[in-house]
Design a protein around this motif. Sequence first.
Motif: not given
Lengths: 291, 161
Positions: B43-46, B48, B51, B59-60, B111, B129-130, B132-135
């Motif tokens: 819930s803070n954009g880290n 994904g 998405n 976007v998140n 994503a 790389h693409w 990277a915003g998904n954990l």
Amino acid sequence: MEQIEYVRPRSLTEAYDTLSNGRRSVFLAGGTDIVVQLREGRRSADQVVDLKHVPELMALRFLDDGTLEIGAATCCAEIYEHPEVQAKLPALIDSASLIGGIQIQGRASLGGNVCNASPAADSAPTLIALGAQLLIGSKRGTRELPVEEFFRGPGQNALEQDEILVQIRIPPQPARSGAFFNRFIPRNEMDIAVANAAARITLSADGSTIEDARVAIGAVAPTPLLATSAAEALRGKAPERETFEAAGQAAAALANPIDDMRGGIAQRRHLARVLTIRALENAYNRAKEGI
Amino acid sequence: MRRTQVQIRLNGEDIDVLCEPRQTLLELLRDELNLTGTKEGCSNGNCGACNVMFNGRLVNSCCVLAPEVDGGEVTTIEGVAQGDHLHPLQQTFLSEAALQCGICTPGFIVAAKALLDREPDADADRIRHWLAGNLCRCTGYDKIVKAVLAAEAQSREAATR
């Protein structure tokens, strides 16, 4: 999240009017910080003013004189996908393409990055090195401010209560110049800079000396800094390792970093030197392409 | 509590829905529209997990206010399959075992689809790389990258058939 109003001005006049209705406002561009801060109660407001429907704030175009006009709410991805920006301002691409991940870049704006006034903002050193001016507007009129004068402290910027950052304007870059931005983070993506640096070098006509330079460092002081002493160490000198080393030392001497979970004082000072040298070497390589 | 009307083209269908201005797009989808495929993670954009596609960009949804999407187009994980026919990414996430607990999976698939729609031949480095915003805390990512590469191969095969 507390109760808020959502307002969507369609023009600058409408946007300025929303600021005089007596409500406490926050501006919304990409929302990647604001929405989180509102939900976590770190920021309080009566209304959220969505600036993404004001044409001036979503601009991205080169003017006839070569100035790049970037609307303050234009997202990073729009900027780094723009072919003419890629060709003319690669240092801006360096910054815009590493702020957050893909999901953040499709929303987050350079205007928001600048207004947050984080000492570690990854667009700040680049905008300083490129000589960017900020166009600030209010009902009273507009004013321009060099970006390095906008930062007043961590989270503090030069905007008055009734003002909006409308655009970031990057002037045409000097002939035979090149610029580069780099940062240090412990992982490859998605992190806040431990330190960052950008530089622009302008070469003499034959390329043998540095005619002019602008160096900026971030995350090593309460605000991003224009390192004038580093530029002085470069002017009139040969573009070689020893010159860049001296400028790196000068930049590190300006650093007044904090010690926190991301890095220590000595590490940050060291990084200010190393990142400045690397920025200069790469800026020089880009400048050489223009000779 | 004052509610405001939002019109969206959601997964190809035009809908009207009421929301509170303080709700996020994530809350609009899950709590008002019952589309629970989109997950809440950090819930803070880290992370994904939430998405979605909004006006053509990944976007998140936790960082988008619900009223912001008024007049816009949103695609969620529910809009990825064509009826009963799974998207190649959905098939290869299964066949390559690219999930364990599954909470990050919808975000990863949305994503990855955003990448393949733009760059159908993205290599492993580009995929990493693409994304990277998904954990993901289960797979170690290798299987996810393999699943995306396998989906690319499957799409190429389908195109030449």
